[in-house]
Design an enzyme around this catalytic site. Structure first.
Site, PDB file in Angstrom:
ATOM      1  N   MET A 132       8.846  79.476 -26.162  1.00  0.00           N
ATOM      2  CA  MET A 132       9.406  79.694 -27.496  1.00  0.00           C
ATOM      3  C   MET A 132      10.533  78.708 -27.761  1.00  0.00           C
ATOM      4  SD  MET A 132       8.908  81.345 -30.223  1.00  0.00           S
ATOM      5  CE  MET A 132       8.188  82.989 -30.182  1.00  0.00           C
ATOM      6  N   PHE A 172      36.434  98.356  -2.302  1.00  0.00           N
ATOM      7  CA  PHE A 172      35.177  97.654  -2.059  1.00  0.00           C
ATOM      8  C   PHE A 172      34.075  98.232  -2.951  1.00  0.00           C
ATOM      9  CE2 PHE A 172      31.143  97.352   0.398  1.00  0.00           C
ATOM     10  CZ  PHE A 172      30.972  95.976   0.258  1.00  0.00           C
ATOM     11  N   GLN A 173      33.343  97.356  -3.586  1.00  0.00           N
ATOM     12  CA  GLN A 173      32.261  97.717  -4.511  1.00  0.00           C
ATOM     13  C   GLN A 173      32.731  98.652  -5.624  1.00  0.00           C
ATOM     14  OE1 GLN A 173      28.729  98.853  -2.194  1.00  0.00           O
ATOM     15  NE2 GLN A 173      28.111  96.702  -2.161  1.00  0.00           N
ATOM     16  N   LYS A 179      32.072 109.152  -4.858  1.00  0.00           N
ATOM     17  CA  LYS A 179      31.466 109.535  -3.581  1.00  0.00           C
ATOM     18  C   LYS A 179      32.023 110.855  -3.033  1.00  0.00           C
ATOM     19  CE  LYS A 179      30.228 107.623   0.916  1.00  0.00           C
ATOM     20  NZ  LYS A 179      30.260 106.427   1.787  1.00  0.00           N
ATOM     21  N   GLU A 210      18.391  96.071  -8.826  1.00  0.00           N
ATOM     22  CA  GLU A 210      18.690  97.227  -9.692  1.00  0.00           C
ATOM     23  C   GLU A 210      18.260  97.009 -11.130  1.00  0.00           C
ATOM     24  OE1 GLU A 210      20.909  95.850  -7.633  1.00  0.00           O
ATOM     25  OE2 GLU A 210      21.693  97.406  -6.296  1.00  0.00           O
TER      26      GLU A 210
END
Lengths: 170, 590
Positions: free
Chosen positions: B488, B111-112, B161, B49
């Site tokens: 760097m 969940f999630q 949802k 993502e």
């Protein structure tokens, strides 16, 4: 409880939505601005709430605070009140130890300050005072020798001092 | 028209003229992915993502249109936090849609589930949890409006949802598309100021005409405001030289005689020194970032400041301005051009012949440079790779970079002659930005050659998106400067930590970048000597049906110069070692 020398009152009108206080408080936290006191309440318009923050302006210029807060989408309006431009009020509630010998002295103090007795127990007394933050500081100092069992202050609310018309000598 | 919330969300994106969404489906966002099948909107399926977020940023940088990312709840939402923060720091217009657990489950550690709105509050311009299906079109309209107006930035819309799932009665709704007026009325606290105060514009014009040593200090705001043409008109009318910050590369053409290039920590000597010696800095869409100012109390000590920015909070934030104008850069610059023209335009300018002579003196004496090796001797010089890449690619090539030495060399050695050709992570400095950002840029501008310049450290953070590029037929090209180090960091350890190299070595051949790139569907090449550079670049530029990765084995000892060490004043800038003795003489003589 005495306030720092450099403080300003920021009065915000915000949308009355979940999470708006968290947005304002979170902004102060992440930008490193210090909040001295905070009061939140609904307004005459149910779609809006008013948040009054007394902010320490020692480390951050007040105009930077105002502009950052104003960027929050849910903040509809923000006004900055310098101490000399504001009429400020705060509420104090305290439970004080009040044995038989002290009770009359505490009541006398209440009378001088215009405080009210809210509740009386056998050895304690609960009082309330509304007024300017400085007046509340004085009252608290004078109560302390009796023994403060519990104290709560609400944080300042403020409105701009009213203009005087030209007819009224300043 | 009756529909469900998921259909309404996709229809709202269509109404916003979204052509591509970068995302990855999952449990909570599933009902939105179903109507997507029937939509003309292209979906690019990412492998992580974070890639979706950076692709949306790259798309926005290259096209000027808002990028759109769509992911599910919980870990997917936390994975887009980095790109959201990146977009917030660089004012990139982004709309991010996240799935959320059903309304009734919010707050139960489902969940999630995560507090997406809470977590992303400080890295978005605004975010919103939508709780009713009927509110979805307005929330999407608001998100695009907020992301693209005022100071642009990322906006997140969190969608539970139950309000998009056709199996749930809470998703049923009547389609309604709010008008502009309704959107404005729904955001009573949002009124960006676009017009500059005419009195302040007049005061600024006065300072511009009178200054003897002025510099136009240009930031990314010029690109966001589509103000490149207005800027050019201002520069040419006044004859004032221009520096373009890292975020503004391309906003003013590098080949223009007035262009001094990039200032700042790794800017060129002339740009840094012109700002330092100026009597007037005209900051347009720039924000006095610490990487530009160096030690603040030694920065441009004699300069008065004109500051124009759409965000009033940037004015006076770092440096007190003498004239501070809140407004859109294009509109304010056009007003400034008119005000200068009214005073006589070019004819009304102070005599700046001495200033111009000093500037061209610095340019001749301290140009960007590096020491080239003889062919066959050691590894390839990274600066040489950039020069060849620049000269062998079309002039309107879009270049995306990661963060580190390779980013600075790209900004230094590329010649940016067109706006919207430079895609990079300036404020947040996000390693791994270049590959997904290049994919997003190429998705938005398929007509352009798109090169990602990457380091080996960056490449390992987001290389998996090359699978996305292959699968989606988005043929970007990657120039991987492999110096086997976090370059760097190595430079700082060499210069400021007594060459004590702590956890900075990565190995040149673990992983094997050619095999890895081939496994991801790319054409891959390895270049180990200077004389192979051109052929590899030419071959890569001729491939247009799949991504290409060229791994250049570069000299790990190479450092980025000039450099203003952290905490030092810009007056203490260090130049390339071959110029140091001359600079000491110049300083002794001043």
């Amino acid at each position: 409880m005495a306030r720092p020398v450099s403080y300003h009152t920021l009065v915000m009108l915000v949308e009355n939505k979940p999470g708006v206080l968290a947005r304002v408080a979170g902004l102060f936290a992440r930008r490193g601005f210090n909040i001295h006191s905070l009061a939140v309440a609904p307004t005459e318009n149910p779609a809006l709430s008013r948040i009054t923050v007394v902010a320490d302006t020692e480390s951050t210029p007040v105009d930077q605070m105002v502009k950052q807060v104003d960027k929050l989408i849910n903040v509809v309006r923000i006004d900055e009140l310098a101490p000399e431009d504001a009429v400020e009020q705060e509420l104090l509630m305290a439970t004080v130890r009040a044995g038989a010998g002290d009770r009359s002295q505490i009541l006398e103090l209440c009378q001088i300050f215009g405080a009210r007795v809210l509740n009386t127990g056998s050895t304690e007394i609960m009082v309330r005072l509304a007024g300017s933050p400085g007046k509340l500081d004085d009252f608290e100092d004078l109560l302390r020798p009796f023994g403060i069992v519990a104290i709560q202050r609400t944080g300042t609310v403020a409105l701009p001092r009213l203009e005087r018309s030209a007819a009224t000598p300043r | 028209m009756k529909m469900n919330g998921g259909q309404a969300l996709i229809k709202a994106l269509e109404m916003q003229a979204v052509e591509v969404v970068f995302g990855l489906p999952g449990g909570a966002i599933l009902p939105v992915y179903d109507p997507l099948i029937d939509s003309p909107i292209r979906h690019v399926l990412v492998r992580h993502e974070q890639g979706a977020g950076h692709m949306a940023e790259g798309y926005a940088h290259a096209t000027g249109r808002p990028g759109v990312a769509m992911v599910t709840s919980g870990p997917a939402a936390t994975n887009v936090v980095t790109p959201l923060c990146d977009a917030y720091m660089d004012s990139v217009p982004l709309v991010c849609i996240t799935g959320q657990v059903p309304t009734a489950a919010i707050g139960t550690d489902a969940f999630q589930e995560c507090d997406t709105v809470g977590i992303t509050r400080s890295v978005t311009k605004h975010n919103e949890l939508v709780t009713e299906a009927s509110q979805i079109p307005l929330a999407i309209r608001q998100a695009f409006h907020l992301a693209t107006t005022g100071r642009p930035g990322p906006v997140l819309v969190d969608i539970p949802k139950d309000i998009v799932d056709p199996a749930n009665p809470r998703s049923a709704m009547e389609w309604y598309w709010p008008t502009d007026e309704e959107v404005a009325a729904s955001l009573p606290g949002y009124r960006p100021q676009v017009e500059g105060d005419p009195a302040l514009v007049a005061a600024a014009a006065e300072l511009l005409c009178a200054a003897e040593r002025p510099v136009l200090y240009i930031g990314g705001g010029i690109l966001k405001a589509r103000a490149a043409e207005a800027l050019r008109a201002l520069a040419e009318m006044t004859g004032i030289p221009v520096v373009t910050t890292l975020m503004a590369r391309g906003a003013f053409p590098d080949d223009h005689p007035l262009c001094l290039g990039m200032p700042g920590m790794h800017g060129n000597y002339t740009a840094i020194t012109a700002m330092q010696e100026a009597d007037l800095l005209v900051a347009l869409g720039s924000r006095f970032d610490d990487r530009v100012t160096g030690k603040l109390d030694g920065f441009a000590p004699d300069a008065r400041i004109v500051h124009v920015d759409i965000d009033p909070a940037e004015l006076h934030k770092v440096r007190r301005a003498d004239v501070a104008i809140a407004g859109d850069c294009r509109i304010v610059i056009e007003a400034l051009v008119a005000a200068v023209a009214a005073k006589g335009g070019s004819a009304a300018q102070a005599d700046r012949s001495t200033w111009k002579q000093r500037i061209s003196g610095w340019q001749e004496r301290f140009p960007l440079t590096y020491e080239q090796l003889d062919p066959g001797e050691g590894h390839v010089k990274p600066q040489f790779v950039l020069e060849r890449l620049r000269d062998l690619s079309p002039s309107d090539t879009i270049v995306a970079s990661g963060v580190g030495q390779h980013q600075m060399w790209t900004s230094q050695f590329w010649r940016f002659n067109h706006p919207y050709t430079w895609v990079n992570s300036g404020g947040l400095g996000t390693m791994g930005f270049s590959i997904p950002a290049a994919i997003g840029a190429k998705a938005g501008r398929p007509d352009r050659t798109v090169w990602a310049v990457d380091g080996d450290g960056c490449f390992q953070m987001t290389a998996q998106e090359l699978v996305t590029a292959s699968a989606e037929r988005i043929p970007i090209k990657v120039a991987l400067l492999n110096n086997a180090y976090l370059g760097m960091v190595r430079q700082w350890q060499e210069m400021f930590y007594e060459e004590r190299y702590s956890e900075v070595y990565l190995s040149p051949d673990l992983p094997d970048y050619v095999k890895w790139a081939e496994a991801m569907g790319c054409v891959a090449m390895r270049v180990e000597s200077t004389d192979e550079v051109d052929a590899a670049i030419e071959k890569a530029n001729a491939i247009n049906d799949r991504p290409v990765v060229i791994e250049f084995r570069t000299d790990s000892r190479e450092k980025v110069f000039p450099m203003v060490p952290a905490g030092k004043s810009n007056s203490d800038v260090m130049v390339d070692p071959t110029q140091a003795a001359d600079l000491d003489r110049a300083r002794g003589g001043r």
